[in-house]
Design a protein around this motif. Structure first.
Motif, PDB file in Angstrom:
ATOM      1  N   GLN A  83      -0.051  -8.549  -6.251  1.00 49.30           N
ATOM      2  CA  GLN A  83      -0.415  -7.347  -6.893  1.00 49.30           C
ATOM      3  C   GLN A  83       0.211  -6.165  -6.884  1.00 49.30           C
ATOM      4  OE1 GLN A  83      -4.735  -6.978  -5.956  1.00 49.30           O
ATOM      5  NE2 GLN A  83      -5.230  -8.699  -7.293  1.00 49.30           N
ATOM      6  N   PRO A  84      -0.034  -5.226  -7.882  1.00 53.82           N
ATOM      7  CA  PRO A  84       0.716  -4.041  -7.991  1.00 53.82           C
ATOM      8  C   PRO A  84       0.310  -3.262  -6.630  1.00 53.82           C
ATOM      9  CG  PRO A  84      -0.599  -4.291  -9.957  1.00 53.82           C
ATOM     10  CD  PRO A  84      -0.964  -5.403  -9.191  1.00 53.82           C
ATOM     11  N   THR A  85       1.159  -1.947  -6.303  1.00 52.90           N
ATOM     12  CA  THR A  85       0.946  -1.256  -5.198  1.00 52.90           C
ATOM     13  C   THR A  85      -0.365  -0.619  -5.426  1.00 52.90           C
ATOM     14  OG1 THR A  85       3.378  -1.250  -4.741  1.00 52.90           O
ATOM     15  CG2 THR A  85       1.676   0.391  -3.741  1.00 52.90           C
ATOM     16  N   ALA A  86      -1.163  -0.419  -4.186  1.00 49.97           N
ATOM     17  CA  ALA A  86      -2.499   0.390  -4.437  1.00 49.97           C
ATOM     18  C   ALA A  86      -2.580   1.506  -3.432  1.00 49.97           C
ATOM     19  CB  ALA A  86      -3.556  -0.456  -3.992  1.00 49.97           C
ATOM     20  N   ARG A  89       0.728  -1.298   0.026  1.00 54.19           N
ATOM     21  CA  ARG A  89       0.031   0.118   0.153  1.00 54.19           C
ATOM     22  C   ARG A  89       0.985   1.226  -0.017  1.00 54.19           C
ATOM     23  NH1 ARG A  89      -5.415  -0.302  -0.945  1.00 54.19           N
ATOM     24  NH2 ARG A  89      -5.360   1.464   0.087  1.00 54.19           N
ATOM     25  N   ILE A  90       0.343   2.341  -0.611  1.00 55.57           N
ATOM     26  CA  ILE A  90       1.286   3.616  -0.694  1.00 55.57           C
ATOM     27  C   ILE A  90       1.616   4.010   0.714  1.00 55.57           C
ATOM     28  CG2 ILE A  90       1.025   5.854  -1.165  1.00 55.57           C
ATOM     29  CD1 ILE A  90      -0.861   4.910  -3.658  1.00 55.57           C
ATOM     30  N   ASP A  91       0.981   3.682   1.716  1.00 52.69           N
ATOM     31  CA  ASP A  91       1.149   4.119   3.064  1.00 52.69           C
ATOM     32  C   ASP A  91       2.267   3.426   3.901  1.00 52.69           C
ATOM     33  OD1 ASP A  91      -0.214   1.836   3.934  1.00 52.69           O
ATOM     34  OD2 ASP A  91      -1.511   2.684   4.809  1.00 52.69           O
ATOM     35  N   GLY A  92       2.925   2.241   2.857  1.00 49.22           N
ATOM     36  CA  GLY A  92       3.869   1.676   3.681  1.00 49.22           C
ATOM     37  C   GLY A  92       3.655   0.286   4.268  1.00 49.22           C
ATOM     38  N   SER A  93       2.044  -0.104   4.407  1.00 41.90           N
ATOM     39  CA  SER A  93       1.661  -1.264   4.902  1.00 41.90           C
ATOM     40  C   SER A  93       1.553  -2.312   3.806  1.00 41.90           C
ATOM     41  CB  SER A  93       0.434  -1.047   5.668  1.00 41.90           C
ATOM     42  OG  SER A  93      -0.716  -0.651   4.634  1.00 41.90           O
ATOM     43  N   VAL A  94       1.420  -3.522   4.075  1.00 44.86           N
ATOM     44  CA  VAL A  94       1.031  -4.580   3.242  1.00 44.86           C
ATOM     45  C   VAL A  94      -0.366  -4.894   3.514  1.00 44.86           C
ATOM     46  CG1 VAL A  94       1.506  -7.001   2.651  1.00 44.86           C
ATOM     47  CG2 VAL A  94       3.198  -5.318   2.881  1.00 44.86           C
ATOM     48  N   GLU A  95      -1.014  -5.252   2.550  1.00 47.05           N
ATOM     49  CA  GLU A  95      -2.587  -5.719   2.575  1.00 47.05           C
ATOM     50  C   GLU A  95      -2.597  -6.891   1.689  1.00 47.05           C
ATOM     51  OE1 GLU A  95      -6.994  -3.928   1.342  1.00 47.05           O
ATOM     52  OE2 GLU A  95      -5.427  -3.385  -0.156  1.00 47.05           O
ATOM     53  N   ALA A  96      -3.351  -8.150   2.269  1.00 48.01           N
ATOM     54  CA  ALA A  96      -3.687  -9.158   1.705  1.00 48.01           C
ATOM     55  C   ALA A  96      -5.035  -9.566   1.647  1.00 48.01           C
ATOM     56  CB  ALA A  96      -2.749 -10.380   2.583  1.00 48.01           C
ATOM     57  N   LEU A  97      -5.708 -10.342   0.956  1.00 50.21           N
ATOM     58  CA  LEU A  97      -6.901 -11.027   0.752  1.00 50.21           C
ATOM     59  C   LEU A  97      -6.511 -12.577   0.914  1.00 50.21           C
ATOM     60  CD1 LEU A  97      -9.934 -10.395   0.897  1.00 50.21           C
ATOM     61  CD2 LEU A  97      -9.902 -10.949  -1.412  1.00 50.21           C
ATOM     62  N   LEU A  98      -6.843 -13.134   1.989  1.00 52.40           N
ATOM     63  CA  LEU A  98      -6.657 -14.556   2.148  1.00 52.40           C
ATOM     64  C   LEU A  98      -8.120 -15.281   2.065  1.00 52.40           C
ATOM     65  CD1 LEU A  98      -4.648 -14.200   5.315  1.00 52.40           C
ATOM     66  CD2 LEU A  98      -3.757 -14.241   2.902  1.00 52.40           C
ATOM     67  N   GLN A  99      -8.121 -16.516   1.320  1.00 47.96           N
ATOM     68  CA  GLN A  99      -9.255 -17.251   1.398  1.00 47.96           C
ATOM     69  C   GLN A  99      -8.956 -18.960   1.453  1.00 47.96           C
ATOM     70  OE1 GLN A  99     -11.777 -18.269  -2.222  1.00 47.96           O
ATOM     71  NE2 GLN A  99     -13.301 -16.805  -1.036  1.00 47.96           N
ATOM     72  N   GLY A 100      -9.675 -19.625   2.275  1.00 42.35           N
ATOM     73  CA  GLY A 100      -9.213 -21.076   2.316  1.00 42.35           C
ATOM     74  C   GLY A 100      -9.997 -21.445   3.660  1.00 42.35           C
ATOM     75  N   PRO A 101      -9.574 -22.741   3.937  1.00 41.96           N
ATOM     76  CA  PRO A 101     -10.240 -23.367   5.151  1.00 41.96           C
ATOM     77  C   PRO A 101      -9.749 -22.532   6.389  1.00 41.96           C
ATOM     78  CG  PRO A 101      -9.117 -24.911   3.914  1.00 41.96           C
ATOM     79  CD  PRO A 101      -8.774 -23.748   3.496  1.00 41.96           C
ATOM     80  N   PRO A 102     -10.722 -22.339   7.490  1.00 43.51           N
ATOM     81  CA  PRO A 102     -10.555 -21.404   8.559  1.00 43.51           C
ATOM     82  C   PRO A 102      -8.951 -21.601   9.230  1.00 43.51           C
ATOM     83  CG  PRO A 102     -12.670 -22.235   8.483  1.00 43.51           C
ATOM     84  CD  PRO A 102     -12.052 -23.015   7.402  1.00 43.51           C
ATOM     85  N   ALA A 103      -8.613 -22.837   9.627  1.00 42.72           N
ATOM     86  CA  ALA A 103      -7.441 -23.426  10.171  1.00 42.72           C
ATOM     87  C   ALA A 103      -6.136 -22.951   9.358  1.00 42.72           C
ATOM     88  CB  ALA A 103      -7.515 -24.831  10.424  1.00 42.72           C
ATOM     89  N   GLN A 104      -6.342 -22.923   8.082  1.00 41.47           N
ATOM     90  CA  GLN A 104      -5.087 -22.512   7.243  1.00 41.47           C
ATOM     91  C   GLN A 104      -5.035 -20.973   6.974  1.00 41.47           C
ATOM     92  OE1 GLN A 104      -4.089 -25.490   7.657  1.00 41.47           O
ATOM     93  NE2 GLN A 104      -3.092 -25.667   5.558  1.00 41.47           N
ATOM     94  N   VAL A 105      -6.147 -20.382   6.969  1.00 43.91           N
ATOM     95  CA  VAL A 105      -6.131 -18.755   7.132  1.00 43.91           C
ATOM     96  C   VAL A 105      -5.642 -18.248   8.485  1.00 43.91           C
ATOM     97  CG1 VAL A 105      -7.550 -16.781   7.206  1.00 43.91           C
ATOM     98  CG2 VAL A 105      -8.029 -18.646   5.448  1.00 43.91           C
ATOM     99  N   ASP A 106      -6.340 -18.918   9.671  1.00 38.73           N
ATOM    100  CA  ASP A 106      -5.623 -18.560  10.873  1.00 38.73           C
ATOM    101  C   ASP A 106      -3.985 -18.750  10.760  1.00 38.73           C
ATOM    102  OD1 ASP A 106      -8.219 -18.079  11.949  1.00 38.73           O
ATOM    103  OD2 ASP A 106      -8.185 -19.820  12.882  1.00 38.73           O
TER     104      ASP A 106
END
Length: 101
Positions: free
Chosen positions: A98-101, A45-62
């Motif tokens: 993905q590219p920086t947003a 992210r432009i503010d210096g953070s990292v953003e992710a969208l995760l999808q999968g079984p609950p235990a794996q996402v945890d």
């Protein structure tokens, strides 16, 4: 993305703040997510953070969120915010950087 949500999947948006850019954090996220069998994406992210969208079984996402709290050598995670995306999130295929947003 498909139109219908699947009950055995969770979708979670994660934002990581700290020293997480320029240290291989996104690349390592892709590798770790693929190893866990997750779908989604990660980007700087432009503010210096990292953003992710995760999808999968609950235990794996945890497990991925736990890994993201420390990340890679050289990273310093000050804060991790995670929020479940309510159904119907739809199914995501693969995991990509993905590219920086």
């Amino acid at each position: 993305m498909a139109a219908a949500a699947e009950p055995d999947l969770v979708t979670r948006r994660v934002r990581v703040r700290g020293l997480v850019q320029g240290v291989g954090y996104r690349y390592a996220c892709v590798q770790r997510a693929e190893a866990l069998g997750l779908a989604g994406w990660v980007r700087n992210r432009i503010d210096g953070s990292v953003e992710a969208l995760l999808q999968g079984p609950p235990a794996q996402v945890d497990r991925m969120c736990e890994w993201m709290r420390t990340g890679v050598p050289g990273a310093r995670v000050d804060r991790l915010l995670a929020q479940d995306v309510p159904p119907p999130a739809g199914r995501i295929d693969g995991f990509a950087q993905q590219p920086t947003a």
